[in-house]
Design a protein around this motif. Sequence first.
Motif, PDB file in Angstrom:
ATOM      1  N   LEU A   1       0.835  -1.201   0.000  1.00  0.00           N
ATOM      2  CA  LEU A   1       0.000   0.000   0.000  1.00  0.00           C
ATOM      3  C   LEU A   1       0.868   1.248   0.000  1.00  0.00           C
ATOM      4  CD1 LEU A   1      -2.745   1.383   0.098  1.00  0.00           C
ATOM      5  CD2 LEU A   1      -2.705   1.118   2.595  1.00  0.00           C
ATOM      6  N   ALA A   2       1.920   1.240   0.810  1.00  0.00           N
ATOM      7  CA  ALA A   2       2.833   2.386   0.845  1.00  0.00           C
ATOM      8  C   ALA A   2       3.454   2.622  -0.530  1.00  0.00           C
ATOM      9  CB  ALA A   2       3.918   2.170   1.891  1.00  0.00           C
ATOM     10  N   ALA A   3       3.847   1.543  -1.215  1.00  0.00           N
ATOM     11  CA  ALA A   3       4.437   1.672  -2.559  1.00  0.00           C
ATOM     12  C   ALA A   3       3.409   2.209  -3.549  1.00  0.00           C
ATOM     13  CB  ALA A   3       4.983   0.323  -3.018  1.00  0.00           C
ATOM     14  N   ALA A   4       2.155   1.726  -3.465  1.00  0.00           N
ATOM     15  CA  ALA A   4       1.106   2.210  -4.365  1.00  0.00           C
ATOM     16  C   ALA A   4       0.859   3.695  -4.140  1.00  0.00           C
ATOM     17  CB  ALA A   4      -0.180   1.418  -4.160  1.00  0.00           C
ATOM     18  N   LEU A   5       0.740   4.111  -2.877  1.00  0.00           N
ATOM     19  CA  LEU A   5       0.494   5.515  -2.566  1.00  0.00           C
ATOM     20  C   LEU A   5       1.667   6.389  -2.988  1.00  0.00           C
ATOM     21  CD1 LEU A   5      -1.225   5.131   0.927  1.00  0.00           C
ATOM     22  CD2 LEU A   5      -2.317   5.523  -1.299  1.00  0.00           C
ATOM     23  N   ASP A   6       2.887   5.871  -2.811  1.00  0.00           N
ATOM     24  CA  ASP A   6       4.074   6.602  -3.238  1.00  0.00           C
ATOM     25  C   ASP A   6       4.108   6.727  -4.763  1.00  0.00           C
ATOM     26  OD1 ASP A   6       6.566   7.917  -2.514  1.00  0.00           O
ATOM     27  OD2 ASP A   6       7.529   6.248  -3.580  1.00  0.00           O
ATOM     28  N   TYR A   7       3.770   5.657  -5.464  1.00  0.00           N
ATOM     29  CA  TYR A   7       3.733   5.667  -6.930  1.00  0.00           C
ATOM     30  C   TYR A   7       2.708   6.691  -7.432  1.00  0.00           C
ATOM     31  CZ  TYR A   7       2.949   4.116 -11.716  1.00  0.00           C
ATOM     32  OH  TYR A   7       2.812   4.074 -13.081  1.00  0.00           O
ATOM     33  N   LEU A   8       1.575   6.769  -6.763  1.00  0.00           N
ATOM     34  CA  LEU A   8       0.509   7.689  -7.174  1.00  0.00           C
ATOM     35  C   LEU A   8       0.811   9.140  -6.820  1.00  0.00           C
ATOM     36  CD1 LEU A   8      -2.503   5.476  -6.128  1.00  0.00           C
ATOM     37  CD2 LEU A   8      -2.004   6.236  -8.456  1.00  0.00           C
ATOM     38  N   ARG A   9       1.841   9.356  -6.023  1.00  0.00           N
ATOM     39  CA  ARG A   9       2.166  10.703  -5.563  1.00  0.00           C
ATOM     40  C   ARG A   9       2.297  11.708  -6.720  1.00  0.00           C
ATOM     41  NH1 ARG A   9       3.347  11.644  -0.839  1.00  0.00           N
ATOM     42  NH2 ARG A   9       4.072   9.574  -0.381  1.00  0.00           N
ATOM     43  N   ASP A  10       2.865  11.273  -7.822  1.00  0.00           N
ATOM     44  CA  ASP A  10       3.116  12.188  -8.938  1.00  0.00           C
ATOM     45  C   ASP A  10       2.231  11.906 -10.145  1.00  0.00           C
ATOM     46  OD1 ASP A  10       5.204  13.398  -7.482  1.00  0.00           O
ATOM     47  OD2 ASP A  10       6.567  11.790  -8.065  1.00  0.00           O
ATOM     48  N   HIS A  11       1.067  11.326  -9.919  1.00  0.00           N
ATOM     49  CA  HIS A  11       0.224  10.936 -11.041  1.00  0.00           C
ATOM     50  C   HIS A  11      -1.191  11.476 -10.897  1.00  0.00           C
ATOM     51  CE1 HIS A  11       3.539   8.025 -11.191  1.00  0.00           C
ATOM     52  NE2 HIS A  11       3.313   8.023 -12.486  1.00  0.00           N
TER      53      HIS A  11
ATOM     54  N   LEU B   1      -5.696  10.900  -1.162  1.00  0.00           N
ATOM     55  CA  LEU B   1      -5.698  10.745  -2.618  1.00  0.00           C
ATOM     56  C   LEU B   1      -6.407  11.914  -3.273  1.00  0.00           C
ATOM     57  CD1 LEU B   1      -6.565   6.935  -2.901  1.00  0.00           C
ATOM     58  CD2 LEU B   1      -4.350   7.994  -3.373  1.00  0.00           C
ATOM     59  N   LYS B   2      -7.576  12.252  -2.758  1.00  0.00           N
ATOM     60  CA  LYS B   2      -8.392  13.334  -3.329  1.00  0.00           C
ATOM     61  C   LYS B   2      -7.615  14.652  -3.317  1.00  0.00           C
ATOM     62  CE  LYS B   2     -12.565  14.273  -4.812  1.00  0.00           C
ATOM     63  NZ  LYS B   2     -12.914  13.820  -6.130  1.00  0.00           N
ATOM     64  N   ALA B   3      -6.905  14.921  -2.215  1.00  0.00           N
ATOM     65  CA  ALA B   3      -6.127  16.159  -2.105  1.00  0.00           C
ATOM     66  C   ALA B   3      -5.037  16.223  -3.171  1.00  0.00           C
ATOM     67  CB  ALA B   3      -5.515  16.269  -0.709  1.00  0.00           C
ATOM     68  N   ARG B   4      -4.579  15.052  -3.639  1.00  0.00           N
ATOM     69  CA  ARG B   4      -3.529  15.009  -4.665  1.00  0.00           C
ATOM     70  C   ARG B   4      -4.101  14.848  -6.065  1.00  0.00           C
ATOM     71  NH1 ARG B   4       0.605  10.648  -2.987  1.00  0.00           N
ATOM     72  NH2 ARG B   4      -1.247   9.464  -2.543  1.00  0.00           N
ATOM     73  N   GLY B   5      -5.432  14.905  -6.184  1.00  0.00           N
ATOM     74  CA  GLY B   5      -6.054  14.794  -7.495  1.00  0.00           C
ATOM     75  C   GLY B   5      -6.156  13.356  -8.001  1.00  0.00           C
ATOM     76  N   ILE B   6      -6.120  12.395  -7.094  1.00  0.00           N
ATOM     77  CA  ILE B   6      -6.187  10.975  -7.458  1.00  0.00           C
ATOM     78  C   ILE B   6      -7.540  10.437  -7.010  1.00  0.00           C
ATOM     79  CG2 ILE B   6      -5.158   8.706  -7.069  1.00  0.00           C
ATOM     80  CD1 ILE B   6      -2.507  10.389  -6.487  1.00  0.00           C
TER      81      ILE B   6
END
Length: 190
Positions: free
Chosen positions: A46-56, A83-88
């Motif tokens: 989960l941490a890797a998924a959230l980190d991956y989504l950080r810039d997407h 996620l929502k705050a980062r546009g995901i």
Amino acid sequence: MAIVGYARVSTLDQSLHSQTDELRAAGASRIFEDKASGKLDTRPGLAAALDYLRDHEGDVLMVTRIDRLGRSVQHLVRVVDDLKARGIEFRSLHEGIDTTTAGGEMFFVIFAAIGQFSGRIISERTHEGLAAARARGRRGGRPRAMTPNKLATALRMRADGHTYDEIAGTIGVSASTVSRALANALEAIA
């Protein structure tokens, strides 16, 4: 827009295949996995998924069922709000939650409100229970290591010239507990 999947099972002997197959069929281009309890807030996949989504921004995190992301409503709301705050966006296939749609976003807001309400009810019940216990003379928390009898023994032994380590060994507490208790006792007398 990319769809990133997250799959989780609770034990090492369970298989992730049905989840990963379903996520791929629903369009997941990349899937992160965990074999860990949903009660754990920190999971490597989960941490890797959230980190991956950080810039997407504009991407979607997708799970087969909402309980795969976590078992605590508060944790789920925190993750989706982040996620929502980062546009995901977020999508759960079986529950039909899809924050890319107005209806899905509304459903999640209602879900979050119910979770917040549930958390407040639990908190209120906990405070009521503690107040009732205090009214009956019970104290919460961990029992004190240094009882009045142990303190009296420690004071006598220290007056006889014993070291903190010797006293600690005799009464069954740590030397730092003895030192602290004796200092507090002497301070109270002064």
